[in-house]
Write a protein that holds these residues in place. Structure first.
Motif: not given
Length: 127
Positions: A25-31
């Motif tokens: 699972v790759r994780v980031g923050i939204s636009d």
């Protein structure tokens, strides 16, 4: 204002996204989140090998406007962190769903993703 909300991911109410590929699972923050934060100047991430629990704080993102905690979308072991962000934190602003990703987890149970928001549900939340 319209934000990019790819429908191949799931979202947390705290604005992180999760993209699952074969148990990783790759994780980031939204636009939306990067836009609200403004210019990102610092990102603190966990170490590879750290064990995280779903909804556990895994790091901090700092911008010219605010400091925000980052939360894990699923439980698992950190298998990679985006070390590019240590020298180039603005990648989060420039490409939040691509080069601005934060970490990868080997998920303990990918079914946890089903409890997160769909793209449509997330869009309703930020509207």
């Amino acid at each position: 204002m319209s934000f990019d909300i790819p429908d191949d991911r799931r979202y947390l109410e705290s604005h992180e996204w999760a993209l699952e590929d074969d148990g990783t699972v790759r994780v980031g923050i939204s636009d939306f989140a990067q836009d609200e934060l403004g210019d990102v100047v610092f990102v603190e991430l966990p170490d590879t090998g750290d064990e995280l629990s779903r909804d556990e704080e895994f790091g901090v993102i700092e911008s010219i406007k605010a400091v925000s905690d980052l939360y894990a979308p699923v439980s698992g072991e950190v298998t990679a962190v985006n070390e590019s962000l240590f020298d180039t934190p603005e990648l989060v602003n420039e490409d939040p769903f691509g080069e601005g990703w934060m970490l990868e987890l080997e998920a303990d149970d990918t079914a946890e993703l089903d409890e997160l928001l769909s793209a449509d549900e997330y869009e309703d939340q930020i509207a």
